[in-house]
Structures are given as structure tokens and as C-alpha cells.
Motif scaffolding. Structure first.
Motif: not given
Length: 451
Positions: A280-298
Motif C-alpha cells: 500500500h505504501v508503494a502504491m501511494l508513493k506511485m500516486t504521489v510521484g505521478w501527481l508530482e509530474l502533473q504539478s505546474d512546478h513539477a
């Protein structure tokens, strides 16, 4: 689904007599101040059912356990079964899903060694191992059988695990309607029990939010997340609260509220970082990492590090689909960093992981591979990958997820100056998201002219 031998006075009496004779004892030898020899005779003939207290006294004199007199199970075999069950459950926790499934299967093949609670644990463990091995079509019948088992008490921890797993399996098979139906019925059952809102509500609700999101029902997902957040803060442990914040973040993401989504998932990761459920922690890290790429200041470097960390864990504990999703996210991170060869390698790895069956994730990997070919001037390979992705996507039912992939395909065609293909993909995206084409009044005019 009760495979345990039914207890009858005749069977209990026969076991007591056989053991007594084997040990060379007389009925008088089993008697005491509270248990007469004549009562022993009635028990052995099956005319009386001994109480638990009497059974315990007789077991002590016969050198066995009361459970052996009651069921006929050998004590050593029962202990071996308990050890094997513990091993199987530990194997599940450590990600050795194949070994776990084999052990659960061996136990289920000898149901006479198992009491009711042990058999239930074996069946749930078997279904869990099948799901983790991505054998979802095999897991569903096991879970459905468990759901119908009258021994599975509504509101129990086992009941909640079965309903959550069944809802999740149907969702992963693409049947969001049935997934949602099961989740909503489970929540209604919990509410009808008249209990205070519990951790079970959080577990069922979190799964249901994911199904709402897959169907594109953002309003219901948002409302349920808002209901669960205060409950999780008051009743949930760090892992339970983290799961709710995680799902709330996904809802915000679907509503294109990227700053809120990022804040919620970052908070979820802080809560779950030390959780023993490494998957679960790994899945969450994947989500946070993907969201980091979607940020205006990625920050693609941070995203790549999070995704690489998640990928290492999922390679040991995750399903093939979960690993593939992480690989696809890594494609995006490497593309942001202009690391084309690494991006291609991750795209090909994702396709290799998904070779066993049709998956929307495979379409995403193929579209990205097409982009990479086109960026490197490999036009023929790029267009071939894009055409293949388009053909594959037509076989999937409409959903928010497929709408996203159609939009991506449309964008790639548009960047290639292929307006016709881009327009067709955009139209498919609108239909998949629940927005069909408007009525063309020219059809009515043509009909009047024909008349």
C-alpha cells in the motif's frame, strides 16, 4: 461450505470407547465422583452427549484433547495444520503469493483437519493470494462462495475483508456497476446494524470511492470522501486515515483540483509511511510521484525517485498490473527529463507485464511508446503503435479511464497534424465520459424532404 465433520453422540462415544480399549482401560477407570461408570457406558453407546466439562475430564484420562474426542482430528495433525496456516498467512504478508496459494490449497484439500474458523481463514487467504497473483477470475468464485456462507457473520472483520475484496476484484475486471452495487450494499448493511461508524466503514468506503472514480461518478466519490474524512480522523488508525486521505486525493485529482489532490496524498503518505503494508505504501508513493509530474512546478527528479522506490517494492509484492502502472508513470518521468532510452525501456517493460490479457494500462503504455518513436523520428513505428493502441481501446467499455486514454490518443494525433484521427479520438473520449453527440436537426429536415 461447512466441510467439518458434524458432531454426533454416536461418533463421540465410539472414539472414547476405541481409545479406552486401545489403552487397556475399563469403563470404571474413566469414572470419577461426578461421572459414573454407567454414564460412561451410555456415552460410549451414543445414548448420551457429554458436556464440554465431561469431555475435558475424559480427554485428560485418555491422553488426548477434547477436540479430538469431539471431531476425531489428530492433535499432531491439527498442530501441523495450524503451523501451515500461519506460514501461508505470513507468506501473503511478505509477498510470496505463490507459496501462500500452494499452502492454502494443501490445507483446503484436507478439510477434516480444520475447524470452522481455520477453514474460513484458509478460504479468505486463498482468494487473497489469487487476487495478488492477478488471477482475479479465479478469485471471484471463491469470494462469491464466501459471501453466501451463512457462517460469515455480517459486520465481522472476515465479512468486511470478503466484501471489500469482491468489490475490488469486480472493479479490476472492469465491472464497475457490480463493484459499486456490492460496496453500497455492504455500507447499507453496516449502517443497518445500528453500530457506530467503524473502521469497516472506512475500508468499504475507500474501495467504493475507487469504483465511483473508475465509473466517472465524481459527485458520489466526493460526497463519500467528505463523509469518511471526519470518521477516519476520529476512529481510524494511521493506516485507515491514510487510506481515506489517499482516496480523497484521487477524487480531487479527478475533479482537476491538483493542488488539493497533491496535499491530500502527501498527507496520506506521511500517515502511512511506517505502515507494515509495504504494498500500500508503494502504491501511494506511485500516486504521489505521478501527481508530482502533473504539478505546474513539477519536480521530475523527485517523481522519478518516488516511482523507482515504489517500483522496487511492487516488483516483490505487487501484481503485474500494479507494476505496469508504475512503469507507465516512470515513462512520463523519464520523458520529462529527456531520457528517451530509459522511457522506452519502461514502456516495453509495462507491455511485457501486461501480456497475459487485455488491460487499459497496456493502451497507455503503447500510446507513450508511440510518442517516443515519433519524438525520435521513428515515424513508421510510432504510427503503428498508435494504430494498435486505438484498435485495442475500442474493445473496452466506456469509463473515465478509457476517456482519458482516448484524449491522449487524440492529442498525439493532433501533434502529428492528423486532424481526422484526432477528431475521432476526441469524439470517443466524449462518449466514454458520458457525453454523446448532440442531435443533428438536419436528419429531421432530410426526413421531411423524403416525405
Amino acid at each position: 461450505m461447512d466441510h467439518v465433520e458434524a458432531v454426533s453422540p454416536a461418533q463421540v462415544g465410539r472414539r472414547i470407547r476405541n481409545l479406552r480399549v486401545k489403552l487397556g482401560l475399563k469403563q470404571q477407570d474413566l469414572a470419577s465422583t461426578d461421572i459414573s461408570a454407567s454414564y460412561i457406558s451410555l456415552i460410549e453407546s451414543g445414548k448420551r452427549a457429554p458436556s464440554d466439562t465431561v469431555l475435558a475430564v475424559l480427554a485428560g484420562k485418555l491422553g488426548c484433547s477434547p477436540d479430538h474426542l469431539r471431531t476425531g482430528r489428530d492433535d499432531d495433525a491439527l498442530e501441523d495444520a495450524r503451523l501451515k496456516l500461519s506460514f501461508a498467512e505470513m507468506a501473503l504478508r511478505t509477498g510470496d503469493n505463490g507459496a501462500a496459494l500452494q499452502s492454502f490449497g494443501e490445507l483446503f484439500a484436507k478439510p477434516a483437519l480444520l475447524d470452522g474458523p481455520m477453514l474460513l481463514r484458509v478460504r479468505i487467504g486463498q482468494a487473497t493470494a489469487l487476487e495478488k497473483l492477478d488471477r482475479i477470475e479465479a478469485a471471484i468464485p471463491v469470494l462469491e462462495e464466501l459471501r453466501k456462507d451463512p457462517a460469515l457473520a455480517a459486520g465481522s472483520d472476515e465479512w468486511c475483508r470478503v466484501l471489500v475484496a469482491l468489490s475490488r476484484c469486480y472493479r479490476n475486471m472492469g465491472d464497475t456497476t457490480l463493484s459499486i452495487e456490492i460496496g453500497e450494499q455492504a455500507l447499507s448493511t453496516l449502517d443497518a446494524l445500528g453500530l457506530d461508524v467503524t473502521v469497516d466503514h472506512i475500508q468499504v468506503g475507500s474501495t467504493l470511492i475507487g469504483s465511483y472514480l473508475m465509473r466517472g461518478d465524481l459527485t458520489r466519490a466526493h460526497l463519500l470522501a467528505q463523509r469518511l474524512l471526519p470518521v477516519a480522523e476520529e476512529h481510524g488508525g494511521r493506516a485507515g486515515r491514510g487510506a481515506v486521505y489517499w482516496n480523497a486525493g484521487l477524487v480531487a485529482l479527478s475533479r482537476r483540483q491538483l493542488p488539493e489532490a497533491r496535499a491530500l496524498t502527501e498527507r496520506a503518505l506521511a500517515m502511512m509511511a511506517d505502515d507494515d503494508n509495504l504494498r500500500h505504501v508503494a502504491m501511494l508513493k506511485m500516486t504521489v510521484g505521478w501527481l508530482e509530474l502533473q504539478s505546474d512546478h513539477a519536480d521530475p527528479v523527485r517523481a522519478r525517485e518516488l516511482l523507482q522506490d515504489a517500483g522496487q517494492t511492487l516488483a516483490e509484492l505487487g501484481t503485474a498490473v500494479e507494476q505496469a502502472r508504475c512503469e507507465v508513470c516512470l515513462v512520463d518521468a523519464h520523458m520529462r527529463l529527456s531520457q528517451w532510452d530509459d522511457a522506452v525501456a519502461h514502456a516495453r517493460r509495462a507491455l511485457g507485464l501486461l501480456s497475459s490479457g487485455p488491460r487499459v494500462e497496456a493502451v497507455g503504455a503503447r500510446v507513450r511508446l508511440a510518442e517516443l518513436h515519433l519524438l525520435r523520428g521513428e515515424r513508421e513505428d510510432g504510427l503503428q503503435s498508435l494504430h494498435t493502441a486505438t484498435r485495442q481501446l475500442r474493445h473496452f467499455p466506456p469509463s473515465y479511464e478509457t476517456a482519458q486514454e482516448w484524449r491522449h490518443i487524440g492529442d498525439v494525433w493532433k501533434r502529428q497534424g492528423r486532424s481526422k484521427e484526432a477528431l475521432e479520438a476526441y469524439e470517443q473520449a466524449l462518449q466514454a465520459s458520458g457525453m454523446p453527440a448532440t442531435y443533428d436537426p438536419a436528419h429531421a429536415l432530410a426526413g421531411q424532404r423524403q416525405r
